[in-house]
Design a protein around this motif. Structure first.
Motif, PDB file in Angstrom:
ATOM      1  N   ALA A 284       9.987  22.543 -10.265  1.00  0.00           N
ATOM      2  CA  ALA A 284       9.256  21.632 -11.149  1.00  0.00           C
ATOM      3  C   ALA A 284       7.871  22.177 -11.480  1.00  0.00           C
ATOM      4  N   GLN A 285       7.185  22.739 -10.494  1.00  0.00           N
ATOM      5  CA  GLN A 285       5.851  23.280 -10.731  1.00  0.00           C
ATOM      6  C   GLN A 285       5.896  24.483 -11.670  1.00  0.00           C
ATOM      7  N   PHE A 286       6.946  25.298 -11.556  1.00  0.00           N
ATOM      8  CA  PHE A 286       7.115  26.440 -12.457  1.00  0.00           C
ATOM      9  C   PHE A 286       7.270  25.965 -13.906  1.00  0.00           C
ATOM     10  N   ILE A 287       8.062  24.934 -14.122  1.00  0.00           N
ATOM     11  CA  ILE A 287       8.273  24.407 -15.477  1.00  0.00           C
ATOM     12  C   ILE A 287       6.970  23.833 -16.039  1.00  0.00           C
ATOM     13  N   ILE A 288       6.237  23.092 -15.224  1.00  0.00           N
ATOM     14  CA  ILE A 288       4.981  22.496 -15.675  1.00  0.00           C
ATOM     15  C   ILE A 288       3.953  23.582 -15.989  1.00  0.00           C
ATOM     16  N   ASP A 289       3.903  24.639 -15.185  1.00  0.00           N
ATOM     17  CA  ASP A 289       2.947  25.720 -15.428  1.00  0.00           C
ATOM     18  C   ASP A 289       3.202  26.394 -16.780  1.00  0.00           C
ATOM     19  N   VAL A 290       4.476  26.608 -17.111  1.00  0.00           N
ATOM     20  CA  VAL A 290       4.806  27.209 -18.403  1.00  0.00           C
ATOM     21  C   VAL A 290       4.431  26.258 -19.540  1.00  0.00           C
ATOM     22  N   ALA A 291       4.706  24.962 -19.358  1.00  0.00           N
ATOM     23  CA  ALA A 291       4.374  23.982 -20.397  1.00  0.00           C
ATOM     24  C   ALA A 291       2.868  23.897 -20.621  1.00  0.00           C
ATOM     25  N   VAL A 292       2.084  23.950 -19.568  1.00  0.00           N
ATOM     26  CA  VAL A 292       0.625  23.901 -19.699  1.00  0.00           C
ATOM     27  C   VAL A 292       0.101  25.174 -20.346  1.00  0.00           C
ATOM     28  N   LEU A 293       0.696  26.322 -19.999  1.00  0.00           N
ATOM     29  CA  LEU A 293       0.250  27.597 -20.549  1.00  0.00           C
ATOM     30  C   LEU A 293       0.356  27.627 -22.067  1.00  0.00           C
ATOM     31  N   TYR A 294       1.417  27.049 -22.612  1.00  0.00           N
ATOM     32  CA  TYR A 294       1.620  27.061 -24.062  1.00  0.00           C
ATOM     33  C   TYR A 294       1.293  25.725 -24.720  1.00  0.00           C
ATOM     34  N   ASN A 295       0.667  24.816 -23.955  1.00  0.00           N
ATOM     35  CA  ASN A 295       0.257  23.511 -24.496  1.00  0.00           C
ATOM     36  C   ASN A 295       1.439  22.815 -25.175  1.00  0.00           C
ATOM     37  N   ALA A 296       2.534  22.733 -24.467  1.00  0.00           N
ATOM     38  CA  ALA A 296       3.778  22.188 -25.022  1.00  0.00           C
ATOM     39  C   ALA A 296       3.647  20.683 -25.252  1.00  0.00           C
ATOM     40  N   ASP A 297       4.394  20.206 -26.230  1.00  0.00           N
ATOM     41  CA  ASP A 297       4.424  18.773 -26.537  1.00  0.00           C
ATOM     42  C   ASP A 297       5.578  18.062 -25.845  1.00  0.00           C
ATOM     43  N   THR A 298       6.702  18.752 -25.651  1.00  0.00           N
ATOM     44  CA  THR A 298       7.899  18.130 -25.084  1.00  0.00           C
ATOM     45  C   THR A 298       8.595  19.132 -24.166  1.00  0.00           C
ATOM     46  N   ILE A 299       9.128  18.628 -23.081  1.00  0.00           N
ATOM     47  CA  ILE A 299       9.978  19.405 -22.180  1.00  0.00           C
ATOM     48  C   ILE A 299      11.390  18.860 -22.317  1.00  0.00           C
ATOM     49  N   VAL A 300      12.351  19.736 -22.599  1.00  0.00           N
ATOM     50  CA  VAL A 300      13.715  19.319 -22.922  1.00  0.00           C
ATOM     51  C   VAL A 300      14.653  19.788 -21.813  1.00  0.00           C
ATOM     52  N   PHE A 301      15.448  18.849 -21.291  1.00  0.00           N
ATOM     53  CA  PHE A 301      16.468  19.130 -20.281  1.00  0.00           C
ATOM     54  C   PHE A 301      17.844  18.778 -20.835  1.00  0.00           C
ATOM     55  N   GLU A 302      18.857  19.179 -20.099  1.00  0.00           N
ATOM     56  CA  GLU A 302      20.212  18.696 -20.344  1.00  0.00           C
ATOM     57  C   GLU A 302      20.401  17.351 -19.645  1.00  0.00           C
TER      58      GLU A 302
END
Length: 443
Positions: A284-302
């Protein structure tokens, strides 16, 4: 959006003094459940939950202007008023749930009839001013009202310093609610709920940056950062090989113990659960770190559904897979950062090639040394999880783009790109074709 979280603060030096408090509270809830069942018709005719609480309280509690029907005050002498109202709310909730389950069972009588509710393993809430007070001048002590020496009296308890310092450091801006007395193992805790309000971003779909995540059983996570036009900004892989080896070794120790007729192995299972928890947190922390790095708006899962019986050789491995826990942790962290979390149809994301060439062959079926690689119909060899992450992001964008356009434009797009009519077969190539047709319509 309201976010609720709970932090447990350990109570020092006390082990047995709270048992009587919990026992009396559960007996009071059982008593009030019987009162609610006996007055079910009158209770169901009342709409407001507050009025229901007041109605039950008038039946049980004698005041200057009210004569109680039930002997609650004598049976539970000096029962605190806030705790009594909490017990009434608990009893009403259990009775409402029982009636709802009973009506559903009458419509479809499968299995046994729902049994009459009981208090069960519930714990009292320490309402402020009446049940809980912070000691002024000492942050590491508190006063709570408990059942002791056959009466209700205040006692002063010591709280663990590290817990209070964490709350003061990280939860200062959150609203602190009334704590609940809880027991875990042999220790007692005060569970403090916190409430905070956040505003999620409202970025238009054409301007969004998303993080498409493919959670795997063999690899922890494969992440692709995408834009609405299909541009891939980054690709990241997380392989927790050391943690996976530790998990596999711990599971094998349990298998070995079971082969030697030692079926109860709580310590070995506790180790497995801790390793699994560690894998979930790191993923979970790895996913959040990538999202913060690129200032993502949405995280999409299956949207992963693990219900039903699993009959293949990977039954235990699939059972140990904590995909839901990872998604819950990511959602909790993402919402605090004003990011949204979305899920898409998971059917065929790994089976279909991202370039639209059809189904893929994986592992030994394609004469490949590892199951993480796949072969497309055109002969291309690609990472299967990476292809799936492309499809995940594409399905999200296709769904949101079709929502944002007028119905007439949507019908035109469906006529020119027929694949978008069936969401379970959309791939990354479908998104590229959709964007091409959108540009032609806007030109």
């Amino acid at each position: 959006m309201d976010i609720f979280s709970t932090y447990s603060v350990k109570i020092k030096h006390y082990n047995h003094i709270f048992k009587d408090t919990v026992k009396v509270y559960r007996e009071a809830v059982d008593f009030l459940i019987d009162v609610c069942l006996e007055n079910g018709e009158e209770l169901s005719s009342i709409d407001s939950s507050l009025n229901k609480q007041r109605f039950i309280e008038t039946l049980c509690h004698t005041t200057k202007n009210n004569k109680a029907i039930y002997d609650f005050d004598n049976k539970f002498y000096k029962f605190p008023s806030y705790l009594r109202r909490g017990a009434i709310s608990e009893a009403i909730g259990k009775v409402n749930s029982y009636k709802s389950n009973l009506n559903n069972w009458k419509v479809n009588p499968v299995g046994k009839e729902p049994s009459v509710p009981r208090a069960g393993y519930i714990f009292p809430c320490m309402y402020r001013t009446d049940m809980y007070k912070a000691v002024i001048g000492d942050n590491y002590k508190a006063r709570i009202k408990v059942r002791t020496r056959n009466t209700w009296d205040w006692i002063e308890v010591d709280l663990r310093k590290s817990d209070i310092d964490y709350i003061n450091r990280h939860c200062k801006l959150r609203k602190k609610c009334a704590p609940t007395l809880q027991k875990r193992g042999k220790a007692w805790y005060l569970d403090f709920p916190f409430e905070e309000k956040v505003k999620l971003n409202d970025t238009h779909i054409q301007e969004q940056t998303i993080v498409a995540v493919d959670l795997g059983i063999n690899s922890a996570a494969t992440v692709s950062v995408m834009l609405a036009d299909g541009a891939i900004l980054d690709r990241r892989f997380l392989n927790l090989s050391k943690e996976q080896d530790c998990l596999k070794h711990s599971v094998n120790r349990i298998k070995k113990a079971q082969q030697n007729r030692c079926y109860r192995t709580p310590r070995l299972w506790a180790r497995v659960k801790r390793i699994n928890k560690d894998i979930s947190i790191k993923t979970a922390q790895f996913i959040i770190d990538v999202a913060v790095l690129y200032n993502a708006d949405t995280i999409v899962f299956e949207h992963l559904d693990k219900f039903g019986k699993k009959r293949d050789s990977k039954k235990q491995k699939l059972h140990m897979w904590k995909c839901k826990e990872v998604q819950a942790i990511v959602a909790n962290k993402a919402h605090r950062l004003s990011m949204r979390v979305s899920t898409i149809n998971a059917w065929g994301t790994s089976k279909l090639a991202f370039d639209g060439s059809g189904y893929v062959l994986r592992g030994l079926d394609a004469d490949l040394p590892t199951y993480s690689l796949c072969k497309f119909n055109n002969g291309k060899i690609y990472n299967c999880d990476l292809s799936a992450s492309y499809n995940i992001g594409a399905r999200y964008f296709i769904r949101e783009i079709l929502k944002s356009v007028p119905v007439k434009v949507r019908f035109e797009l469906e006529a020119k790109v027929p694949q978008i009519t069936k969401r379970s077969t959309c791939t990354f190539s479908t998104l590229i074709n959709l964007n091409t047709e959108l540009q032609d319509l806007n030109a």
